[in-house]
Write a protein that holds these residues in place. Sequence first.
Motif, PDB file in Angstrom:
ATOM      1  N   UNK A 207       0.842  -1.205   0.000  1.00 57.66           N
ATOM      2  CA  UNK A 207       0.000   0.000   0.000  1.00 57.66           C
ATOM      3  C   UNK A 207       0.873   1.248   0.000  1.00 57.66           C
ATOM      4  N   UNK A 208       1.976   1.200   0.746  1.00 56.05           N
ATOM      5  CA  UNK A 208       2.890   2.333   0.792  1.00 56.05           C
ATOM      6  C   UNK A 208       3.621   2.566  -0.513  1.00 56.05           C
ATOM      7  N   UNK A 209       3.720   1.530  -1.332  1.00 55.66           N
ATOM      8  CA  UNK A 209       4.363   1.652  -2.641  1.00 55.66           C
ATOM      9  C   UNK A 209       3.363   2.041  -3.729  1.00 55.66           C
ATOM     10  N   UNK A 210       2.088   2.065  -3.391  1.00 56.42           N
ATOM     11  CA  UNK A 210       1.063   2.377  -4.380  1.00 56.42           C
ATOM     12  C   UNK A 210       0.612   1.187  -5.202  1.00 56.42           C
ATOM     13  N   UNK A 211       1.025  -0.017  -4.799  1.00 54.37           N
ATOM     14  CA  UNK A 211       0.660  -1.212  -5.562  1.00 54.37           C
ATOM     15  C   UNK A 211      -0.757  -1.695  -5.258  1.00 54.37           C
ATOM     16  N   UNK A 212      -1.293  -1.289  -4.111  1.00 54.34           N
ATOM     17  CA  UNK A 212      -2.674  -1.619  -3.776  1.00 54.34           C
ATOM     18  C   UNK A 212      -3.266  -0.476  -2.966  1.00 54.34           C
ATOM     19  N   UNK A 213      -4.562  -0.298  -3.069  1.00 57.58           N
ATOM     20  CA  UNK A 213      -5.230   0.804  -2.374  1.00 57.58           C
ATOM     21  C   UNK A 213      -5.570   0.400  -0.944  1.00 57.58           C
ATOM     22  N   UNK A 214      -5.521   1.354  -0.004  1.00 59.83           N
ATOM     23  CA  UNK A 214      -5.943   1.035   1.362  1.00 59.83           C
ATOM     24  C   UNK A 214      -7.343   0.439   1.419  1.00 59.83           C
ATOM     25  N   UNK A 215      -8.211   0.880   0.514  1.00 54.77           N
ATOM     26  CA  UNK A 215      -9.596   0.399   0.502  1.00 54.77           C
ATOM     27  C   UNK A 215      -9.718  -1.052   0.042  1.00 54.77           C
ATOM     28  N   UNK A 216      -8.608  -1.655  -0.389  1.00 53.65           N
ATOM     29  CA  UNK A 216      -8.622  -3.073  -0.772  1.00 53.65           C
ATOM     30  C   UNK A 216      -8.633  -4.000   0.442  1.00 53.65           C
ATOM     31  N   UNK A 217      -8.289  -3.477   1.617  1.00 53.64           N
ATOM     32  CA  UNK A 217      -8.091  -4.341   2.780  1.00 53.64           C
ATOM     33  C   UNK A 217      -9.344  -5.133   3.176  1.00 53.64           C
ATOM     34  N   UNK A 218     -10.542  -4.527   3.236  1.00 55.09           N
ATOM     35  CA  UNK A 218     -11.725  -5.326   3.597  1.00 55.09           C
ATOM     36  C   UNK A 218     -11.967  -6.491   2.646  1.00 55.09           C
ATOM     37  N   UNK A 219     -11.731  -6.285   1.368  1.00 55.61           N
ATOM     38  CA  UNK A 219     -11.913  -7.358   0.395  1.00 55.61           C
ATOM     39  C   UNK A 219     -10.927  -8.492   0.600  1.00 55.61           C
ATOM     40  N   UNK A 220      -9.682  -8.146   0.969  1.00 52.14           N
ATOM     41  CA  UNK A 220      -8.682  -9.182   1.258  1.00 52.14           C
ATOM     42  C   UNK A 220      -9.116  -9.999   2.465  1.00 52.14           C
ATOM     43  N   UNK A 221      -9.558  -9.326   3.517  1.00 51.14           N
ATOM     44  CA  UNK A 221     -10.033 -10.031   4.713  1.00 51.14           C
ATOM     45  C   UNK A 221     -11.200 -10.951   4.377  1.00 51.14           C
ATOM     46  N   UNK A 222     -12.165 -10.449   3.638  1.00 51.86           N
ATOM     47  CA  UNK A 222     -13.365 -11.226   3.315  1.00 51.86           C
ATOM     48  C   UNK A 222     -13.055 -12.424   2.429  1.00 51.86           C
ATOM     49  N   UNK A 223     -12.011 -12.329   1.636  1.00 53.59           N
ATOM     50  CA  UNK A 223     -11.690 -13.399   0.689  1.00 53.59           C
ATOM     51  C   UNK A 223     -11.217 -14.677   1.378  1.00 53.59           C
ATOM     52  N   UNK A 224     -10.594 -14.523   2.540  1.00 53.66           N
ATOM     53  CA  UNK A 224      -9.990 -15.653   3.273  1.00 53.66           C
ATOM     54  C   UNK A 224      -8.934 -16.371   2.423  1.00 53.66           C
ATOM     55  N   UNK A 225      -8.391 -15.660   1.433  1.00 51.50           N
ATOM     56  CA  UNK A 225      -7.475 -16.244   0.454  1.00 51.50           C
ATOM     57  C   UNK A 225      -6.087 -15.656   0.626  1.00 51.50           C
ATOM     58  N   UNK A 226      -5.128 -16.494   0.985  1.00 50.94           N
ATOM     59  CA  UNK A 226      -3.747 -16.026   1.174  1.00 50.94           C
ATOM     60  C   UNK A 226      -3.206 -15.348  -0.088  1.00 50.94           C
ATOM     61  N   UNK A 227      -3.628 -15.767  -1.267  1.00 49.22           N
ATOM     62  CA  UNK A 227      -3.113 -15.200  -2.502  1.00 49.22           C
ATOM     63  C   UNK A 227      -3.549 -13.754  -2.716  1.00 49.22           C
ATOM     64  N   UNK A 228      -4.584 -13.331  -2.011  1.00 49.02           N
ATOM     65  CA  UNK A 228      -5.069 -11.962  -2.155  1.00 49.02           C
ATOM     66  C   UNK A 228      -4.270 -10.968  -1.319  1.00 49.02           C
TER      67      UNK A 228
END
Length: 245
Positions: A207-228
């Motif tokens: 997120x600090x490098x700009x590779x992913x948005x801070x707002x992506x975090x809830x989706x990562x949590x909900x996915x339960x997928x390590x690859x996310x």
Amino acid sequence: MENYKLVIQYDGGRYDGWQRQGNTGNTIQGRLERVLGEMAGHTVEIHAAGRTDAGVHARAQVASFRLDTTLPPAGIRDYCNQYLPGDIAVLSCETADPRFHARLNAKAKRYAYRLWVGETPNVFERRYVTPWPGPLDLAAMRRAAAFLTGTHDFRAFCSNKRYKKSTVRTVYEIGVRQDGDEVRLDFYGNGFLYNMVRILTGTLVEAGMGRRAPEDMPGILDSLDRQRAGMTMPPQGLILEEVQY
């Protein structure tokens, strides 16, 4: 036999982690059990508050064990420090309640992850920081961290795909700050899964490098997928700071 509580400090750089393993004697647990067993004249099994990975350090790891000895707690501490290698130290030893267990009774833990973002290497701290090229957007990292605090299912941030127990944990606080050329992330929670702090750090760094948005975090949590989730950061920047009971 008396039950004892140890507070231990170690540089994990040359060890294969905390946990005793059949294929290596080069573990923190193995070294401690060997010294305590030689002192007591019987086999000693020691339990830590957390099983730090290979290369991870601890400023105040807590462990418990049962021992039959006439030495006072300070004598146990001094004996250990006499025979342990120089990168492991027993800070304190005390008798504990018979039911005390370092892992089962732990209420919360604090970890820190240190990144070195300077243009020149940090010679004297090189074993305790992870070099990172270029600046990081700390504001974006803090926004992302806010989504990751609280009680969540952190399965996406666990490297153990076969983990059968609950992966729900509560992260009370994630701090992100910079001091000169060092960026430090502080994690405070009721417990952490295998590689969880290193994956959380990797995700926040992205997120600090700009590779992913801070707002992506809830989706990562909900996915339960390590690859996310983000990368698993190297071990040398991680240190167990405190265990609370």
